[in-house]
Design a protein around this motif. Structure first.
Motif, PDB file in Angstrom:
ATOM      1  N   VAL A   1     -99.673 -40.177  23.780  1.00 17.83           N
ATOM      2  CA  VAL A   1     -99.828 -40.642  25.161  1.00 17.83           C
ATOM      3  C   VAL A   1     -98.548 -40.388  25.916  1.00 17.83           C
ATOM      4  O   VAL A   1     -97.471 -40.302  25.337  1.00 17.83           O
ATOM      5  CB  VAL A   1    -100.195 -42.147  25.217  1.00 17.83           C
TER       6      VAL A   1
ATOM      7  N   GLU B   1    -101.808 -51.761  20.950  1.00 20.75           N
ATOM      8  CA  GLU B   1    -101.571 -50.726  19.957  1.00 20.75           C
ATOM      9  C   GLU B   1    -102.883 -50.164  19.414  1.00 20.75           C
ATOM     10  O   GLU B   1    -103.009 -48.960  19.183  1.00 20.75           O
ATOM     11  CB  GLU B   1    -100.720 -51.286  18.806  1.00 20.75           C
TER      12      GLU B   1
ATOM     13  N   LYS C   1    -104.596 -47.255  21.266  1.00 19.59           N
ATOM     14  CA  LYS C   1    -103.898 -45.967  21.377  1.00 19.59           C
ATOM     15  C   LYS C   1    -104.666 -44.902  20.605  1.00 19.59           C
ATOM     16  O   LYS C   1    -105.040 -45.101  19.449  1.00 19.59           O
ATOM     17  CB  LYS C   1    -102.475 -46.080  20.826  1.00 19.59           C
TER      18      LYS C   1
END
Length: 511
Positions: free
Chosen positions: A209, A202, A205
């Motif tokens: 995406v 996470e 990120k």
């Protein structure tokens, strides 16, 4: 009371299949339009045969009136609709099971259908215990349902269904996919790392995406790969899936016939109440008529043509109500007056009232007393049939002769504008002969005619006249009143036929 049917008070009546075709008089009375509208939203129940079959027993009529009164309770009405939705969901599951290709998937849909059935029946039993029921039909059905749900068969069906559902919910397995091979084994309490993996990545990120996850098809049918995997799972849990095989075989006829019949029959009442509810919201009145098979003194106050009323309400137009009554020796309404003044509507109303009363339904009107007839005959004007080589007059005579041959003193007859194709003298002669036969048979009925002489033919005939606005005779009020015929009906019809009305003459003068 032993429960046989929510529509029929006796076992013999309930066994009758009902008429598959509409009675001959339906088209003349526009009852075909009424029944089509009532049943349109409930075609799955095939309700028309119930509306095609009149009752011949006063107690059977009262039995239906009692059920209809109970269903006017909003809570009971909603409980019945919940039951219907549950039974419909059950049928949808069974229908879906029939469409599927793989046996084990069919079995699961069948299992779900039975679970819906058990839950739906249990809910209805509970709901009916909350109601202060008055009708013999609902009281007997509630007792039947309570007894059924306490039976060993239902208890074991419900328990087996819940047990299998729980066992299936407990089935867990792992898939190992390598190249084009799939292995299946029992779930060994392996740790699910998906949440930890998502949490780990996470923090990497950045912005939106692309989602690379593939969605599985959501249709009800399995493909051959899924079916193959399920067969392997069944080998891992042989006891559970063997029990399902046995369950489906033993319970193929799980649906109780009486409950299944109730599910269909109760919609007769629901459909009719739904239909009249729209009319009642506009202020039109409906009542439960008294019905007699001996007393021919009848009345209906503030009645109306139910087919015409539905059309007018849909068009947001007003509906004209009329009173009608026959007392003492009176038997036949003789309706005269100007064309397009409501004469035929009055005749149809008379027939509709009696037919609806004789299938146990509320009828248009504030208060009503009607007669239980054995047969209802109508004779409405028809176009000449050139294929039978008869003239229109001969056709009229053949048809009316057939009716009078079949009629009994307990029959109803409605005659609408006959003998318009012959001379006045012949029409009067033939009309009197027919009326004399009707009077001799002591029939109840309506005769719409331009022959005013028929209105005063006997103490059994009652003259009623369609009225116009006094200040402007061209405007119809559509009110039918009891008064002597004024002799203008035929004159007006002739004037209209030859374009000699005031309006037509004025148009010609000014053109």
């Amino acid at each position: 009371m032993v429960f046989h049917s929510i529509l029929f008070s006796g076992a013999e009546d309930g066994a009758q299949p009902g008429m598959l075709e509409a009675p001959d008089f339906f088209v003349d009375l526009n009852l075909d339009q009424v029944v089509e509208t009532i049943t349109a939203a409930k075609r799955e129940y095939n309700l028309k045969p119930f509306f095609y079959t009149s009752l011949n027993d006063i107690d059977a009529i009262l039995y239906r009136q009692e059920v209809m009164r109970d269903l006017e309770n909003k809570s009971l009405y909603e409980y019945i609709n919940l039951f219907a939705r549950g039974m419909r969901a059950m049928r949808d599951h069974l229908a879906q099971a029939d469409k599927l290709h793989y046996t084990r998937q069919k079995q699961r849909w069948f299992l779900d259908a039975v679970e819906i059935y058990c839950d739906t029946v249990d809910s209805l039993v509970h709901d009916l215990t909350l109601m202060d029921l008055k009708s013999r039909g609902f009281l007997a059905f509630r007792e039947y349902l309570a007894t059924y749900t306490r039976s060993s068969r239902f208890i074991s069906l419900r328990a087996a269904t819940k047990k299998l559902k729980a066992e299936l919910a407990a089935v867990k397995y792992c898939l190992f996919i390598r190249s084009n091979q799939v292995q299946v084994r029992r779930y060994g309490s392996e740790t699910d790392y998906s949440a930890e993996v998502e949490e780990t990545f996470e923090k990497f990120k950045q912005g939106a995406v692309e989602d690379y996850r593939a969605e599985f098809p959501t249709g009800p049918d399995m493909n051959h790969v899924e079916a193959g995997i399920l067969d392997l799972v069944a080998r891992l849990y042989p006891d559970t899936f063997t029990a399902i095989d046995d369950y489906c075989t033993r319970n193929s006829d799980y649906l109780d016939g009486t409950i299944g019949a109730f599910d269909r029959e109760i919609q007769f009442y629901v459909a009719y109440l739904d239909f009249i509810a729209r009319l009642k919201r506009t202020g039109l009145k409906f009542c439960y008529p008294q019905v007699s098979d001996t007393d021919k003194e009848i009345y209906d106050y503030e009645g109306f043509d139910i087919a015409l009323a539905h059309k007018l309400v849909t068009e947001k137009s007003s509906v004209v109500c009329n009173d009608l009554y026959l007392k003492g020796s009176e038997r036949i309404f003789v309706v005269s007056g100007p064309n397009q003044g409501g004469k035929t509507t009055f005749a149809r109303t008379f027939g509709q009232l009696h037919y609806l009363a004789c299938i146990g339904c509320p009828v248009p009107g504030r208060d009503a007393r009607l007669f239980l007839f054995d047969r209802l005959f109508t004779h409405f004007e028809r176009e000449e049939d050139i294929t039978n080589l008869h003239g229109k007059l001969q056709d009229d005579l053949v048809r009316i002769h057939r009716i009078l041959d079949q009629a009994t003193p307990n029959s109803l007859i409605i005659i609408n504008e006959i003998f318009a194709s012959t001379t006045v003298e012949d029409a009067i002669f033939l009309g009197k002969k027919i009326m004399e036969k009707i009077i001799q048979l002591n029939l109840l009925g309506v005769c719409v005619t331009f022959i005013d002489e028929l209105a005063s033919l006997s103490e059994k005939t009652v003259s009623v006249v369609s009225t116009v606005v006094p200040e402007n005779p061209a405007l119809r009020t559509f009110k039918i009143v009891r008064r002597p015929a004024d002799g203008l009906a035929y004159a007006i019809s002739i004037a209209e036929k030859y374009g000699l009305t005031y309006k037509r003459v004025k148009e010609r003068i000014t053109s």
